[in-house]
Design a protein around this motif. Sequence first.
Motif, PDB file in Angstrom:
ATOM      1  N   CYS A 172      11.424  12.501  13.870  1.00 38.71           N
ATOM      2  CA  CYS A 172      10.784  13.123  12.711  1.00 38.71           C
ATOM      3  C   CYS A 172       9.267  13.076  12.804  1.00 38.71           C
ATOM      4  O   CYS A 172       8.578  13.930  12.253  1.00 38.71           O
ATOM      5  CB  CYS A 172      11.276  12.443  11.431  1.00 38.71           C
ATOM      6  SG  CYS A 172      10.631  10.770  11.180  1.00 38.71           S
ATOM      7  N   GLY A 173       8.725  12.052  13.463  1.00 43.17           N
ATOM      8  CA  GLY A 173       7.264  11.930  13.562  1.00 43.17           C
ATOM      9  C   GLY A 173       6.640  11.264  12.345  1.00 43.17           C
ATOM     10  O   GLY A 173       5.414  11.123  12.278  1.00 43.17           O
ATOM     11  N   ALA A 174       7.456  10.830  11.395  1.00 40.90           N
ATOM     12  CA  ALA A 174       6.886  10.302  10.151  1.00 40.90           C
ATOM     13  C   ALA A 174       7.441   8.942   9.734  1.00 40.90           C
ATOM     14  O   ALA A 174       6.871   8.285   8.883  1.00 40.90           O
ATOM     15  CB  ALA A 174       7.114  11.297   9.020  1.00 40.90           C
ATOM     16  N   CYS A 175       8.568   8.501  10.343  1.00 44.46           N
ATOM     17  CA  CYS A 175       9.160   7.217   9.922  1.00 44.46           C
ATOM     18  C   CYS A 175       8.397   6.054  10.579  1.00 44.46           C
ATOM     19  O   CYS A 175       7.534   6.264  11.428  1.00 44.46           O
ATOM     20  CB  CYS A 175      10.649   7.168  10.284  1.00 44.46           C
ATOM     21  SG  CYS A 175      10.971   7.006  12.059  1.00 44.46           S
ATOM     22  N   CYS A 194       8.716   6.031  14.425  1.00 44.81           N
ATOM     23  CA  CYS A 194       7.919   7.104  15.050  1.00 44.81           C
ATOM     24  C   CYS A 194       6.435   6.761  15.001  1.00 44.81           C
ATOM     25  O   CYS A 194       5.710   6.928  15.985  1.00 44.81           O
ATOM     26  CB  CYS A 194       8.152   8.431  14.339  1.00 44.81           C
ATOM     27  SG  CYS A 194       9.694   9.241  14.800  1.00 44.81           S
ATOM     28  N   CYS A 220      13.793   6.706  16.246  1.00 45.91           N
ATOM     29  CA  CYS A 220      13.531   7.395  14.971  1.00 45.91           C
ATOM     30  C   CYS A 220      14.702   7.206  14.010  1.00 45.91           C
ATOM     31  O   CYS A 220      15.861   7.350  14.380  1.00 45.91           O
ATOM     32  CB  CYS A 220      13.301   8.883  15.229  1.00 45.91           C
ATOM     33  SG  CYS A 220      13.151   9.847  13.709  1.00 45.91           S
ATOM     34  N   SER A 221      14.388   6.894  12.751  1.00 44.83           N
ATOM     35  CA  SER A 221      15.455   6.672  11.760  1.00 44.83           C
ATOM     36  C   SER A 221      15.875   7.974  11.080  1.00 44.83           C
ATOM     37  O   SER A 221      16.821   7.972  10.297  1.00 44.83           O
ATOM     38  CB  SER A 221      14.980   5.663  10.706  1.00 44.83           C
ATOM     39  OG  SER A 221      13.817   6.151  10.079  1.00 44.83           O
TER      40      SER A 221
HETATM   41 ZN   LIG Z   1      11.076   9.193  12.909  1.00 41.74          ZN
END
Ligand SMILES: [Zn+2]
Length: 363
Positions: free
Chosen positions: A89-92, A95, A103-104
Amino acid sequence: MKASLATAIGEKFSLHDVVIDDPVGREVLVDVKASGLCHSDLHLIDHDFGMPLPAVGGHEISGVVKSVGPGVTSMSVGDRVVACLITYCGACAECLSGRTTLCSNPSAVARKEGEKPRVSFSDGTEIAQSVSVGGFAEQVLVHENQLAVVNDEIPFPQAALLGCSVVTGAGAAINTAHVRPGETVAVIGTGGIGLNAISGARLCGAKNVIAIDILDSKLEAAKKFGATDVINSASTDPVEAVQELTGGVDHAFEAIGLDVTQRQVQDMTRPGGTAYLIGIAPPGSTTPFDSSLGDLFAQKRLHAVLMGSSNVKRDIALYADLYVQGRFELDHLVTQEISINEINEGYEQLLKGEVIRSVITSF
Ligand SMILES: [Zn+2]
Ligand SMILES: [Zn+2]
């Protein structure tokens, strides 16, 4: 467009006419120029891992950006790109700490239930993308997180392999194991992934890089990637040979997925060393781990590795640059270029050990 599909477990790949959608949001449509035949795709249709079918096979591609969704910021039409199956996702928290393979929320980059499928038959029936890529096709539609922009000098067939076998093998040595200069390394299985683990270990400055396989031809190839010693395990006990050469290695990588070799990598590490499991074992396999007193005292570690703990955009671009500088071997990975009609024959050759990688360059 033309795409080669897996339609049922145990069936061969078959060519079909399919429809690919336009990119939305942060999606990118790629004109595929090269697509590698990775062993994992064969695993996915030989054994039931729960992959939805039918699916476009393939996941090791390079190509050129054809069009981008309105939210795409990291690449433009005409860029040379390589895709990777790592979805993140690039945001958790994982990441943001650089551990994108953990990544979750990896489904954040997929289309949602009920939305129009990315790939379908002409009647609208959904076709899945094998491991979120679907690379045996003229075009691929993925989220921009799954694509790395690479330099324009690397040839497409070599670039395609960066997306799976290279990040998996080299990344295991560089990112997962953090091999240090002067350390000792052994690699069992010198196919596409094992050869790249050897490359990665060389890049890290390992003193001994020991390649182990049952085919002399593959061991000869391993020397081109930086193997300092080779052992044919069909005629020599690899554990005894590694112990004799090094007294046990700091890092031993298993790139096949068999119980016997998964045990051997544990036995050939020195006390305090680590065995890494990269190869995909069939469903239901149980990795033997000896927890007797001797092994406990030796404080060895057993480490599962996914995609070389790689960061798609950083690592793929880096390997492409090192290749252009002449510091990273890729040319000997590409055994032959084939047509999309020849996938099944290409896999038969791979199983016989006749090729390292066949790459589709004609669609
Ligand atoms: Zn992530
Ligand atoms: Zn692969």
